[in-house]
Design an enzyme around this catalytic site. Structure first.
Site, mmCIF file in Angstrom:
data_model
loop_
_atom_site.group_PDB
_atom_site.id
_atom_site.type_symbol
_atom_site.label_atom_id
_atom_site.label_comp_id
_atom_site.label_asym_id
_atom_site.label_seq_id
_atom_site.Cartn_x
_atom_site.Cartn_y
_atom_site.Cartn_z
ATOM 1 N N ASN A 94 0.825 -1.222 0.000
ATOM 2 C CA ASN A 94 0.000 0.000 0.000
ATOM 3 C C ASN A 94 0.856 1.267 0.000
ATOM 4 O OD1 ASN A 94 -2.080 -1.790 0.104
ATOM 5 N ND2 ASN A 94 -2.597 -1.434 2.261
ATOM 6 N N THR A 139 -14.167 38.650 -32.439
ATOM 7 C CA THR A 139 -15.051 38.197 -31.365
ATOM 8 C C THR A 139 -16.202 37.510 -32.079
ATOM 9 O OG1 THR A 139 -16.327 40.249 -31.330
ATOM 10 C CG2 THR A 139 -14.454 40.137 -29.816
ATOM 11 N N HIS A 140 -16.729 36.463 -31.512
ATOM 12 C CA HIS A 140 -17.750 35.637 -32.181
ATOM 13 C C HIS A 140 -17.230 35.090 -33.511
ATOM 14 C CE1 HIS A 140 -20.691 37.563 -29.380
ATOM 15 N NE2 HIS A 140 -19.910 38.607 -29.590
ATOM 16 N N LYS A 267 -5.140 18.500 -51.457
ATOM 17 C CA LYS A 267 -5.324 18.678 -50.013
ATOM 18 C C LYS A 267 -4.027 18.833 -49.236
ATOM 19 C CE LYS A 267 -9.085 17.518 -48.108
ATOM 20 N NZ LYS A 267 -9.960 18.388 -47.337
ATOM 21 N N ASN A 269 -3.870 18.714 -45.291
ATOM 22 C CA ASN A 269 -4.675 18.648 -44.077
ATOM 23 C C ASN A 269 -3.828 18.858 -42.826
ATOM 24 O OD1 ASN A 269 -6.994 18.056 -45.581
ATOM 25 N ND2 ASN A 269 -6.468 15.878 -45.628
ATOM 26 N N GLU A 274 -5.442 18.837 -35.662
ATOM 27 C CA GLU A 274 -6.720 18.184 -35.335
ATOM 28 C C GLU A 274 -6.543 17.164 -34.218
ATOM 29 O OE1 GLU A 274 -9.056 17.453 -39.272
ATOM 30 O OE2 GLU A 274 -6.930 17.525 -39.766
ATOM 31 N N TYR A 301 -6.562 2.071 2.300
ATOM 32 C CA TYR A 301 -6.427 1.569 0.934
ATOM 33 C C TYR A 301 -7.627 0.707 0.538
ATOM 34 C CZ TYR A 301 -4.677 -0.909 -3.158
ATOM 35 O OH TYR A 301 -4.539 -1.414 -4.418
ATOM 36 N N GLN A 306 -6.216 0.665 -7.554
ATOM 37 C CA GLN A 306 -5.402 0.098 -8.637
ATOM 38 C C GLN A 306 -5.838 0.690 -9.984
ATOM 39 O OE1 GLN A 306 -3.943 -4.071 -8.557
ATOM 40 N NE2 GLN A 306 -5.406 -4.388 -10.209
ATOM 41 N N LYS A 309 -4.078 4.068 -12.232
ATOM 42 C CA LYS A 309 -2.964 4.226 -13.162
ATOM 43 C C LYS A 309 -3.359 4.401 -14.629
ATOM 44 C CE LYS A 309 -0.638 1.920 -9.719
ATOM 45 N NZ LYS A 309 -1.959 1.419 -9.238
HETATM 46 N N1 ARG Z 1 -1.523 -3.427 -7.518
HETATM 47 C C1 ARG Z 1 -1.948 -2.694 -6.381
HETATM 48 C C2 ARG Z 1 -2.342 -1.264 -6.798
HETATM 49 O O1 ARG Z 1 -2.007 -0.877 -7.860
HETATM 50 C C3 ARG Z 1 -0.872 -2.610 -5.354
HETATM 51 C C4 ARG Z 1 -1.348 -2.483 -3.948
HETATM 52 C C5 ARG Z 1 -2.037 -3.700 -3.540
HETATM 53 N N2 ARG Z 1 -2.308 -3.698 -2.131
HETATM 54 C C6 ARG Z 1 -3.119 -4.577 -1.615
HETATM 55 N N3 ARG Z 1 -3.334 -4.491 -0.356
HETATM 56 N N4 ARG Z 1 -3.738 -5.475 -2.342
HETATM 57 O O2 ARG Z 1 -3.021 -0.563 -6.096
#
Ligand code: ARG
Length: 444
Positions: A94, A139-140, A267, A269, A274, A301, A306, A309
């Site tokens: 954690n 403007t606009h 063209k 582009n 974009e 936690y 998780q 990410k």
């Molecule tokens: N893979 C977990 C995460 O990204 C790591 C922490 C996991 N901790 C646990 N008590 N299961 O959050």
């Protein structure tokens, strides 16, 4: 269970931060007498070997070990035997993941700060080049008053300057160390959280272990700033799309930043512009995703975290590309100053200057001056000419006291040059701002 639980395919990107954190942790454990210096050395050598394996692409990332933390530890055991088990003393995944992720976001914020400086430098170069070049201000998206292209570009230097200061501010706030929070309550071992903080470049340890493992606002804050920055990028991208269309023809991108069509040979582009405009969607989506994941999570936690990410990786990848592509386009673009100048004078863009002249020279109340000018615009429209091409007699029909002197303010050059108020579009005002920002960037 494995399918929903596994995160290694995503969090393998944290490998450098994970090794960094583990090496700092092991060194601290030895210094505090919690493990022997011999064991710490064996662990450190093993981690160095893992670093080589990952760098050379031979490290076995395995789903059975769930995430980057357990993959590294499992491999360490294969390499150095049971001593590997001592590394996790006084630590939990954690606080480990909270530390790795914070280090990753901090690295990415540092990269973003550099890229924002590079983009501002590119804009400053172009602003200097086009400090006197007139274009219509809108403007606009309707022609409003003449401005200079340099002034217009400098507006974005202000925006990206604020983005820079927002990221810098977030970095200061995020730079506290979660390591040593352990699972949630801290550790009974005599750990030194100040030592690991120093080793990892944090200003200090986080002061509450529950907060240490649960806080993700550093990621949310960075995503918010990324979303605001992406909004700025998308506005500039949109303007490049408009400016490069032949109907405007204000700006040209070289072949390096244009694409052709497989069927229409004429063209050019602006695909990069974009795509920069579109990346905003991913970045805003990521902010929405993570604010929603974090909402209502009880301390400390939860595995929900998780899911922090993927949106952060996705948003920063998009921002990285968008900033680099935009800097490339700004360095690449070339303005058609004649076309911009012609457009700057069209659409009765100096009507406000006529009204202002009436106020200043004849002491006519602005509302009445506005009315007289409106009548002048209608006459010019009927005759198919610009305000500057109207006969003095036509103007005197509307207001007998108007003199030849009025023509001095009816050109776009005069209009822009007269706007000397601080921050206005007059070329010498713009040059002052260019100078101020150039100095600011040099001081970094
Ligand atoms: N893979 C977990 C995460 O990204 C790591 C922490 C996991 N901790 C646990 N008590 N299961 O959050």
């Amino acid at each position: 269970m494995q399918a929903i639980n596994v995160s290694i395919d995503v969090d393998k990107r944290l490998w450098q931060q994970d090794l960094r954190g583990s090496r700092a942790h092991a060194a601290m454990l030895a210094k505090q007498g919690i493990i022997s210096f011999n064991d710490a050395k064996t662990i450190d050598d093993g981690l160095a070997k893992i670093e080589d394996e990952i760098q050379s692409g031979v490290f076995p990332f395995r789903h059975e070990f769930e995430d980057i933390h357990m993959n590294v530890e499992a491999r360490l055991r294969e390499l150095i035997g049971p001593v590997a088990g001592r590394l996790h003393t006084a630590r939990s995944r954690n606080d480990q993941v909270a530390t790795d992720f914070r280090l990753w976001v901090r690295d990415q914020v540092d990269l973003t700060l550099q890229q924002l400086l590079a983009l501002q430098e590119a804009l400053l170069q172009r602003a200097e080049q086009y400090a006197d070049s007139l274009m219509p201000g809108f403007t606009h998206l309707q022609p409003a008053q003449p401005v200079t292209f340099g002034h217009h570009l400098m507006a974005y230097v202000e925006m990206f300057g604020r983005d820079h200061s927002r990221f810098a501010d977030a970095r200061t706030r995020m730079n506290e160390n979660p390591l040593g929070s352990a699972a949630l309550a801290g550790s009974p071992f005599p750990i030194d959280r100040f030592a690991t903080s120093e080793a990892l470049g944090f200003d200090r340890p986080m002061a509450n272990s529950l907060d240490g493992v649960s806080a993700r606002d550093f990621a949310l804050e960075s995503l918010s700033h990324a979303a605001i920055c992406a909004g700025h990028l998308s506005r500039l991208a949109e303007e490049i799309v408009i400016w490069t269309t032949p109907m405007f023809g204000f700006v040209r991108l070289s072949d390096a930043f244009s694409t052709g069509s497989s069927i229409m040979p004429q063209k050019r582009n602006p695909d990069a512009a974009e795509l920069v405009r579109a990346k905003t969607g991913r970045i805003n989506g990521s902010l929405m995703a993570l604010t929603t994941v974090m909402k209502g999570l009880p301390l400390a936690y939860s595995k929900d975290m998780q899911e922090d990410k993927p949106p952060v990786f996705e948003a920063f990848d998009a921002l990285d590309l968008a900033l680099r592509a935009m800097t490339g386009m700004i360095l690449d673009l070339e303005a058609d100053t004649a076309k911009m100048r012609a457009a700057a004078g069209a659409g009765f863009s100096t009507a406000t200057d006529l009204a202002d002249w009436l106020v200043r020279n004849l002491n006519i109340p602005f509302r009445d001056a506005h009315h007289i000018t409106g009548a002048a615009v209608r006459i010019a429209e009927t005759k198919g000419v610009d305000l500057a091409q109207l006969d003095l007699a036509d103007l005197q029909n509307l207001e007998a006291r108007i003199t030849e002197d009025v023509y001095k303010v009816l050109t776009p050059e005069a209009s822009a040059a007269s706007r000397q108020s601080y921050g206005g579009t007059a070329p010498d005002q713009v040059r002052q701002q260019i100078q101020r920002h150039t100095l600011r960037l040099k001081e970094r």
